[in-house]
Design a protein around this motif. Structure first.
Motif: not given
Lengths: 494, 172
Positions: A439, A479, B15, B17, B94, B96-97, B99, B111, B113
């Protein structure tokens, strides 16, 4: 296992084709200088004969040394007699299993089977000579091996999904197109495209004719000129008419050849598309491999009540458009059924609908409308024709931008996301939220002042969904939602 | 006001962003950016001068000086903007991802994942090696445009990040 013995013929023809491709100048020289080479004719024929024999031996050896087999975790192909090659494809890497059958293969009663392995640099694998029974057996077997990999119970959101999977052990036909449908589809194809291809072909041809006749024309120049001016207008009208007819015929024949006897069916979670007259093709695609589902119409197609469907499959290469599978026309009233088989709902029921801010229109109008006109104005402000064309252009861009703004929307529920766009035509894109790959949040300084932002959702298969100019709050919410869906999902996405 | 108020999934509990604290890039990365920009403009200005010298009779001198001035202003503008925007660049891991964010005129935040990462690799250009820097490139199945590159890491940071990602990919 080996392929069918008819494979020898195919390998031979392939070898001949490669040979001709490589040596055609030589062959041409022989054909043109036929008389000069008369004395050594015998040797030339002997030479060709020898080559033919060598190619035949090559074909036979290629055939003899081509094996395929099912290993524990992978499908293995061994081939080559000079250089041995072993290709192993883990079952889970197989994207879709397709079969093809061209005219020669139809005569020989064999098929090509192709394995698409996306996400790897490995070349796709082809087995070119399989009997119909062997091909379908292979497809079944590969699918079986694949499905045994996924026997661990997957969390299923919709309990109906489970039931349906168990019940449907038989092939269920979702859609069939007959010749009548195909003719309608052919009529509503993009004729501009066909016309341009044809024009390119014919203009080359005409310039040749002109060269031939130019000498002849010189003698009668004046007569011819007078005649030409008179005839010119009629000629142009005829030519346009002629082109239109040819272009429509061309599209129609193309559509019928490619999509003859099209049938789209479902077996459990496997979808199957078969079509073709001279080149018969079959695609087998599991639901998990379909990344994006899109359909569109143009005004003519809408009048005839047809939409075009497209499945975007995971592709290793973004420019690889051939991964996408197209159904050129689906009767609009069949869409509910297709949707139900794919997504278990007859239509997308949105909970939230996002629309772009009106600044989105301003941006389009500025960049495509105002900017070019202003640049042109610097050079041509004194010409009245500039003002005529300029205002016409602004009007055109204004209206299309407005239509675009009105149409553009993003619909979201707790599982799916659908994007709608287009000015004159309409395009719909639908996908499962958990299949998003990454994203991107975008906000320019101009957008920040208006408290709007854009999102881009990337999918496997290189297809992107744009969410333009929504309020900053909505952009962040979407998002967060999409990432939550992706990160909390344990479903197979490829 | 959010359009998602009555959404069945409570977005307030997810969560977010927004308002994240990012790790800044290594300050030395600024120099790499400067060198890259200078290199680009040196080519541009060099090309302009060459074109003028070769065709000095046809091109009026004022056009030459104007073009040169435009390039120099663009260079100054670009450099100032780059240095201001440098603090906006940052990366973050984070639960799970991963950024990466950048940009002032056009802010972007990409971002990826962990579950969607195909593989990752460390890259180090000749210039970066002089400064002891490296970048980590993260590949997804979404094609080139959805891949994520985190530049301006020290080589140790890059190694750590790549190791962490490889570990996580195996787990998820």
């Amino acid at each position: 296992m080996r392929q069918s013995i008819q494979g020898v013929v195919l390998f031979f023809l392939n070898a001949v084709r490669t040979f001709i491709k490589a040596f055609w100048p030589l062959i041409l020289v022989y054909v043109i200088n036929n008389e000069k080479l008369e004395p050594i004719k015998l040797y030339v024929f002997l030479g060709f004969g020898l080559i033919a024999v060598l190619l035949a031996i090559h074909a036979f050896l290629t055939y003899r040394n081509f094996y395929y087999q099912f290993a524990e975790n992978e499908f293995v192909i061994t081939k080559g007699y000079l250089k041995k090659v072993r290709i192993a494809i883990p079952y889970e890497r197989i994207q879709s299993i397709n079969t093809k059958q061209n005219l020669i293969q139809q005569v020989l009663k064999v098929q090509t089977m192709e394995l698409d392995t996306a996400g790897s640099s490995q070349k796709e694998v082809q087995i070119i000579a399989l009997s119909a029974e062997n091909a379908s057996m292979l497809v079944e077997q590969l699918n079986q091996y694949k499905s045994t990999l996924n026997t661990e119970p997957l969390p299923v959101d919709n309990p109906d999904e489970m039931v349906q999977e168990k019940v449907q052990e038989f092939e269920k036909v979702i859609l069939k197109l007959d010749v009548g449908d195909l003719i309608k589809i052919g009529i509503s194809e993009n004729h501009l495209k066909s016309a341009i291809i044809l024009l390119a072909l014919i203009s080359g041809f005409i310039s040749q004719i002109q060269d031939i006749f130019s000498g002849f024309m010189n003698n009668y120049e004046e007569d011819v000129e007078n005649y030409m001016v008179e005839a010119g207008v009629i000629m142009v009208a005829y030519i346009i008419f002629f082109f239109l007819i040819i272009a429509i015929l061309y599209s129609m024949i193309r559509v019928i050849l490619m999509y003859f006897n099209l049938s789209f069916s479902k077996n459990g979670t496997l979808f199957r598309l078969k079509a073709g007259l001279l080149n018969k093709k079959q695609w087998t695609l599991p639901y998990t491999k379909i990344q994006v589902f899109l359909w569109n119409t143009n005004p003519v197609r809408k009048l005839l009540d047809f939409v075009t469907l497209q499945f975007v499959m995971a592709a290793s290469n973004q420019n690889d458009k051939k991964q996408n599978i197209l159904i050129p026309g689906v009767p609009a009233k069949k869409m509910e059924l297709v949707m139900e088989e794919l997504f278990l709902v007859t239509h997308m029921e949105p909970i939230v609908t996002l629309r772009p801010h009106r600044v989105y229109f301003v941006r389009f109008f500025m960049i495509l409308g105002l900017l070019p006109v202003m640049i042109a104005a610097v050079f041509a402000y004194s010409e009245w024709i500039f003002w005529a064309i300029g205002s016409g252009w602004l009007l055109l861009i204004g209206v299309t931008s407005l239509l675009k703004l009105k149409r553009r929307s993003i619909r979201i529920n707790e599982r799916l996301i659908q994007s709608e766009s287009g000015a004159v035509g309409e395009e719909y894109v639908l996908m499962e939220q958990y299949k998003v790959q990454s994203v991107k949040f975008i906000q320019t300084f101009l957008q920040r002042r208006r408290k709007v932002a854009s999102l881009v959702l990337y999918t496997a298969g290189g297809f992107t969904i744009h969410v333009p100019y929504v309020s900053t709050r909505d952009a962040w919410d979407l998002y967060n939602l999409i990432l939550f869906q992706v990160e909390s999902s344990h479903k197979d996405w490829m | 006001m959010s359009s998602f108020e009555n959404f069945p999934i409570d977005l307030g509990t997810l969560p977010s962003g927004e308002h994240l604290e990012f790790h800044p890039l290594q300050p030395a990365y600024k120099w790499i950016l400067v060198i890259n920009t200078l290199f680009f403009f040196i080519l541009l200005i060099g090309g302009t001068v060459l074109a003028y010298v070769l065709n000095s009779e046809e091109i009026p001198s004022w056009i030459f000086y104007l073009t040169l001035a435009v390039w120099l202003i663009a260079l100054a503008f670009r450099s100032v903007l780059m240095l201001i925007a440098f603090n906006k660049r940052g990366w973050l891991i984070r639960t799970h991802d991963v950024i990466y964010q950048k940009g002032i005129l056009r802010y972007t935040m990409v971002t990826v994942p962990f579950t969607r990462i195909q593989h990752s690799e460390i890259r180090q250009s000749a210039v970066a090696r002089m400064f002891g820097l490296a970048k980590v490139r993260i590949f997804t199945a979404g094609g080139m445009s959805s891949d994520l590159t985190i530049p301006g890491l020290s080589y140790e940071q890059a190694l750590q990040l790549k190791d962490y990602l490889s570990n996580v990919i195996g787990r998820e």
